[in-house]
Design a protein around this motif. Structure first.
Motif, PDB file in Angstrom:
ATOM      1  N   ARG A 122      -8.993 -25.060  53.636  1.00 20.81           N
ATOM      2  CA  ARG A 122      -8.880 -25.919  52.459  1.00 20.81           C
ATOM      3  C   ARG A 122      -8.919 -25.047  51.203  1.00 20.81           C
ATOM      4  NH1 ARG A 122     -13.096 -29.371  49.803  1.00 20.81           N
ATOM      5  NH2 ARG A 122     -12.048 -31.159  48.873  1.00 20.81           N
ATOM      6  N   GLU A 124      -7.994 -38.041  59.302  1.00 20.27           N
ATOM      7  CA  GLU A 124      -8.594 -37.224  58.255  1.00 20.27           C
ATOM      8  C   GLU A 124      -7.865 -37.421  56.931  1.00 20.27           C
ATOM      9  OE1 GLU A 124      -8.264 -33.059  59.077  1.00 20.27           O
ATOM     10  OE2 GLU A 124      -6.134 -32.988  58.613  1.00 20.27           O
ATOM     11  N   ASP A 162      -5.391 -32.727  52.425  1.00 16.90           N
ATOM     12  CA  ASP A 162      -5.935 -31.714  51.523  1.00 16.90           C
ATOM     13  C   ASP A 162      -4.873 -30.670  51.225  1.00 16.90           C
ATOM     14  OD1 ASP A 162      -8.733 -32.233  50.861  1.00 16.90           O
ATOM     15  OD2 ASP A 162      -9.137 -31.997  53.006  1.00 16.90           O
ATOM     16  N   LYS A 220     -11.253 -25.672  57.388  1.00 16.33           N
ATOM     17  CA  LYS A 220     -11.394 -27.117  57.566  1.00 16.33           C
ATOM     18  C   LYS A 220     -11.362 -27.438  59.057  1.00 16.33           C
ATOM     19  CE  LYS A 220      -9.521 -31.625  56.291  1.00 16.33           C
ATOM     20  NZ  LYS A 220      -8.514 -32.380  55.496  1.00 16.33           N
ATOM     21  N   HIS A 221     -10.446 -26.817  59.783  1.00 15.24           N
ATOM     22  CA  HIS A 221     -10.414 -26.901  61.242  1.00 15.24           C
ATOM     23  C   HIS A 221      -9.528 -25.794  61.790  1.00 15.24           C
ATOM     24  CE1 HIS A 221      -6.886 -29.073  59.986  1.00 15.24           C
ATOM     25  NE2 HIS A 221      -7.537 -30.193  59.758  1.00 15.24           N
TER      26      HIS A 221
END
Length: 259
Positions: free
Chosen positions: A56, A86, A89, A240-241
């Motif tokens: 992010r 989700e 972003d 973020k992932h």
């Protein structure tokens, strides 16, 4: 009753070879004169697994990031939704994978996301590095660099380096079968057209390895990362992932389709 069919295949084999050889020869001339687009295979291998590190961009650094990447004026940097459920972003994605086909070797590509002329969200490759020489529409020749990516042990390990130093290092434990990732369709379809910083794009067609992937979502807190890249100034330090694909992805690519 239908008549018996001719079981002989020798003549059909020769006819097939002759016809399709001529079709291919015709395509050579069409491509050379700009009357059709080349279509080339590009396979992302299942091993090592393709991994996406999705960072992010810090909210107060988004405008600085947009100025820094200095895209052509027709492109608008936009948020992306990677996983279902989700919030979208502004992201910077590092995708590390090994490829065969039009290119070979281990590749590391930094991308963000943009809206094209139709408002669809697409990949925008900002920087690419490869363990072998390859081509791209920005540098033309992508010089051979140091990119290492190993998913064959209990720990996944990624390294991207320059000649002088290590730039990005990451490691995390292999995911278990309970960490399935629900990929958002928008993130998948963003691959339909992959843009480069000078506005040139590749048109891609892909199989179920990407359209309906078997993928795992990695707990960001389980990942050890050292980031000394020029991108780190804009990013949150923890991804973020991280998404790890488990199957090969077969692409057919029309390279540099808009020139």
């Amino acid at each position: 009753m239908l008549p018996d069919t001719n079981q002989s295949r020798t003549g059909r084999k020769l006819l097939k070879r002759y016809l399709y050889a001529n079709f291919s020869l015709l395509d050579v001339f069409k491509i050379a004169f700009g009357n059709t687009q080349a279509r080339v295979p590009f396979t992302v291998k299942a091993s090592p697994s393709s991994v996406y590190y999705n960072f992010r961009i810090q909210p107060d650094k988004v405008e600085d990031f947009i100025r820094y990447i200095n895209l052509p004026p027709e492109f608008e940097v936009c948020p992306m939704t990677c996983l279902q459920g989700e919030q979208a972003d502004f992201l910077l994605t590092l995708n590390v994978y090994e490829v065969t086909g039009i290119a070979v070797g281990v590749r590391a590509e930094y991308s963000t996301y943009i809206k094209d002329a139709d408002g669809a969200r697409r990949y925008m490759v900002l920087e690419a590095q490869s363990s072998e020489y390859s081509m791209d529409p920005v540098d033309v020749i992508t010089k051979k660099g140091r990119v290492e990516h190993d998913t064959s042990t209990q720990t996944v390990a990624t390294l991207v380096a320059s000649r002088d130093k290590k730039l990005f290092e990451a490691s995390y434990p292999q995911p278990d079968s309970t960490t399935q990732a629900a990929i958002h369709p928008e993130w998948v379809s963003a691959n339909d057209y992959i843009y480069w910083r000078n506005g040139i794009c590749d048109r891609t067609f892909y199989d179920s390895g990407l359209a309906y992937p078997k993928a795992h979502c990695i707990d960001p807190e389980s990942v050890s990362i050292v980031d000394d890249t020029h991108w780190s100034q804009f990013l949150e330090s923890t991804p973020k992932h991280i998404v790890q694909f488990e199957e090969a992805i077969d692409f057919v690519i029309m390279p540099w389709v808009n020139i």
